[in-house]
Design a protein around this motif. Structure first.
Motif, PDB file in Angstrom:
ATOM      1  N   ALA A  57       0.770  -1.240  -0.098  1.00 19.20           N
ATOM      2  CA  ALA A  57       0.011   0.053  -0.042  1.00 19.20           C
ATOM      3  C   ALA A  57       0.731   1.294  -0.130  1.00 19.20           C
ATOM      4  N   ASN A  58       1.931   1.406   0.540  1.00 15.14           N
ATOM      5  CA  ASN A  58       2.800   2.267   0.667  1.00 15.14           C
ATOM      6  C   ASN A  58       3.736   2.447  -0.628  1.00 15.14           C
ATOM      7  N   LEU A  59       3.631   1.769  -1.602  1.00 14.34           N
ATOM      8  CA  LEU A  59       4.547   1.963  -2.941  1.00 14.34           C
ATOM      9  C   LEU A  59       4.645   3.463  -3.160  1.00 14.34           C
ATOM     10  N   SER A  60       3.529   4.251  -3.310  1.00 14.69           N
ATOM     11  CA  SER A  60       3.771   5.594  -3.872  1.00 14.69           C
ATOM     12  C   SER A  60       4.612   6.409  -2.864  1.00 14.69           C
ATOM     13  N   GLU A  61       4.594   6.066  -1.719  1.00 15.62           N
ATOM     14  CA  GLU A  61       5.356   6.828  -0.664  1.00 15.62           C
ATOM     15  C   GLU A  61       6.595   6.322  -0.716  1.00 15.62           C
ATOM     16  N   MET A  62       6.943   5.037  -0.980  1.00 17.07           N
ATOM     17  CA  MET A  62       8.297   4.620  -1.274  1.00 17.07           C
ATOM     18  C   MET A  62       9.045   5.213  -2.498  1.00 17.07           C
ATOM     19  N   ILE A  63       8.385   5.366  -3.519  1.00 18.06           N
ATOM     20  CA  ILE A  63       8.923   5.931  -4.771  1.00 18.06           C
ATOM     21  C   ILE A  63       8.886   7.638  -4.958  1.00 18.06           C
ATOM     22  N   THR A  64       8.321   8.271  -4.070  1.00 15.74           N
ATOM     23  CA  THR A  64       8.223   9.595  -3.848  1.00 15.74           C
ATOM     24  C   THR A  64       8.943  10.444  -2.809  1.00 15.74           C
ATOM     25  N   ASP A  65       9.208   9.698  -1.767  1.00 21.13           N
ATOM     26  CA  ASP A  65      10.048  10.318  -0.783  1.00 21.13           C
ATOM     27  C   ASP A  65      11.091  11.147  -1.042  1.00 21.13           C
ATOM     28  N   PRO A  66      10.941  12.360  -0.599  1.00 20.53           N
ATOM     29  CA  PRO A  66      12.137  13.242  -1.099  1.00 20.53           C
ATOM     30  C   PRO A  66      13.563  13.070  -0.705  1.00 20.53           C
ATOM     31  N   ASP A  67      13.557  12.181   0.393  1.00 26.22           N
ATOM     32  CA  ASP A  67      14.765  11.852   1.088  1.00 26.22           C
ATOM     33  C   ASP A  67      15.464  10.709   0.065  1.00 26.22           C
ATOM     34  N   PRO A  68      16.370  10.898  -0.357  1.00 26.46           N
ATOM     35  CA  PRO A  68      17.328   9.988  -1.347  1.00 26.46           C
ATOM     36  C   PRO A  68      17.626   8.617  -0.732  1.00 26.46           C
ATOM     37  N   ALA A  69      17.600   8.833   0.499  1.00 28.03           N
ATOM     38  CA  ALA A  69      18.059   7.408   1.139  1.00 28.03           C
ATOM     39  C   ALA A  69      16.768   6.409   1.243  1.00 28.03           C
ATOM     40  N   ASN A  70      15.657   7.239   1.060  1.00 32.34           N
ATOM     41  CA  ASN A  70      14.323   6.411   1.362  1.00 32.34           C
ATOM     42  C   ASN A  70      13.788   6.073  -0.065  1.00 32.34           C
ATOM     43  N   ASN A  71      14.001   7.102  -1.087  1.00 33.06           N
ATOM     44  CA  ASN A  71      13.217   7.008  -2.166  1.00 33.06           C
ATOM     45  C   ASN A  71      13.769   5.722  -3.008  1.00 33.06           C
ATOM     46  N   ARG A  72      12.594   5.173  -3.596  1.00 33.20           N
ATOM     47  CA  ARG A  72      12.862   4.070  -4.414  1.00 33.20           C
ATOM     48  C   ARG A  72      12.291   4.393  -5.848  1.00 33.20           C
ATOM     49  N   THR A  73      12.972   4.484  -6.967  1.00 32.67           N
ATOM     50  CA  THR A  73      12.536   4.645  -8.378  1.00 32.67           C
ATOM     51  C   THR A  73      12.113   3.350  -8.908  1.00 32.67           C
ATOM     52  N   SER A  74      11.181   3.508  -9.709  1.00 31.07           N
ATOM     53  CA  SER A  74      10.891   2.285 -10.508  1.00 31.07           C
ATOM     54  C   SER A  74      11.610   1.213 -11.139  1.00 31.07           C
ATOM     55  N   HIS A  75      12.824   1.798 -11.442  1.00 30.90           N
ATOM     56  CA  HIS A  75      13.692   0.777 -12.057  1.00 30.90           C
ATOM     57  C   HIS A  75      14.584   0.183 -11.155  1.00 30.90           C
ATOM     58  N   GLU A  76      14.654   0.301  -9.784  1.00 28.83           N
ATOM     59  CA  GLU A  76      15.024  -0.142  -8.531  1.00 28.83           C
ATOM     60  C   GLU A  76      14.425  -1.400  -8.151  1.00 28.83           C
ATOM     61  N   GLY A  77      14.995  -2.433  -7.626  1.00 32.85           N
ATOM     62  CA  GLY A  77      14.318  -3.538  -7.284  1.00 32.85           C
ATOM     63  C   GLY A  77      14.160  -3.347  -5.658  1.00 32.85           C
ATOM     64  N   PHE A  78      13.243  -3.855  -4.991  1.00 35.18           N
ATOM     65  CA  PHE A  78      12.869  -3.983  -3.734  1.00 35.18           C
ATOM     66  C   PHE A  78      12.463  -5.318  -3.058  1.00 35.18           C
ATOM     67  N   THR A  79      12.919  -5.891  -2.025  1.00 38.96           N
ATOM     68  CA  THR A  79      12.629  -7.110  -1.516  1.00 38.96           C
ATOM     69  C   THR A  79      11.249  -6.979  -0.459  1.00 38.96           C
ATOM     70  N   PRO A  80      10.802  -7.961  -0.148  1.00 42.99           N
ATOM     71  CA  PRO A  80       9.740  -8.024   0.850  1.00 42.99           C
ATOM     72  C   PRO A  80      10.194  -7.481   2.191  1.00 42.99           C
ATOM     73  N   ASP A  81      11.508  -7.459   2.489  1.00 38.32           N
ATOM     74  CA  ASP A  81      12.098  -6.951   3.777  1.00 38.32           C
ATOM     75  C   ASP A  81      11.926  -5.507   3.880  1.00 38.32           C
ATOM     76  N   GLU A  82      11.896  -4.941   2.800  1.00 35.10           N
ATOM     77  CA  GLU A  82      11.948  -3.361   2.496  1.00 35.10           C
ATOM     78  C   GLU A  82      10.845  -2.922   2.443  1.00 35.10           C
ATOM     79  N   ILE A  83       9.510  -3.795   2.420  1.00 31.31           N
ATOM     80  CA  ILE A  83       8.081  -3.377   2.419  1.00 31.31           C
ATOM     81  C   ILE A  83       7.681  -3.008   3.825  1.00 31.31           C
TER      82      ILE A  83
END
Length: 85
Positions: A57-83
């Motif tokens: 549910a928080n996917l949009s927050e993950m990819i739009t976070d202004p903090d580069p350390a938290n921001n995940r762009t659509s071309h980067e992968g993430f694992t269930p542990d990061e959700i």
């Protein structure tokens, strides 16, 4: 043997009510015996060759976070542990 083409790709969208443990459980059950190389960016392939998309549910927050350390762009992968909820 003819090449099989997958016609559908089911997706599971977890809302904010779903516990993180539930998301992990579903991921593990679907991924068990599946193609480990196909387990990236919220996608997995089960033991029957069906591709599934697991969307937190928080996917949009993950990819739009202004903090580069938290921001995940659509071309980067993430694992269930990061959700996280």
């Amino acid at each position: 043997m003819k090449n099989r083409v997958q016609k559908i790709s089911p997706n599971l969208w977890f809302d904010h009510q779903a516990e993180e443990a539930t998301q992990h459980y579903v991921w593990e059950m679907l991924a068990e015996g599946g193609d480990e190389r196909a387990q990236v960016c919220g996608w997995l392939k089960d033991k029957f060759g069906v591709s599934w998309q697991i969307v937190p549910a928080n996917l949009s927050e993950m990819i739009t976070d202004p903090d580069p350390a938290n921001n995940r762009t659509s071309h980067e992968g993430f694992t269930p542990d990061e959700i996280k909820n």
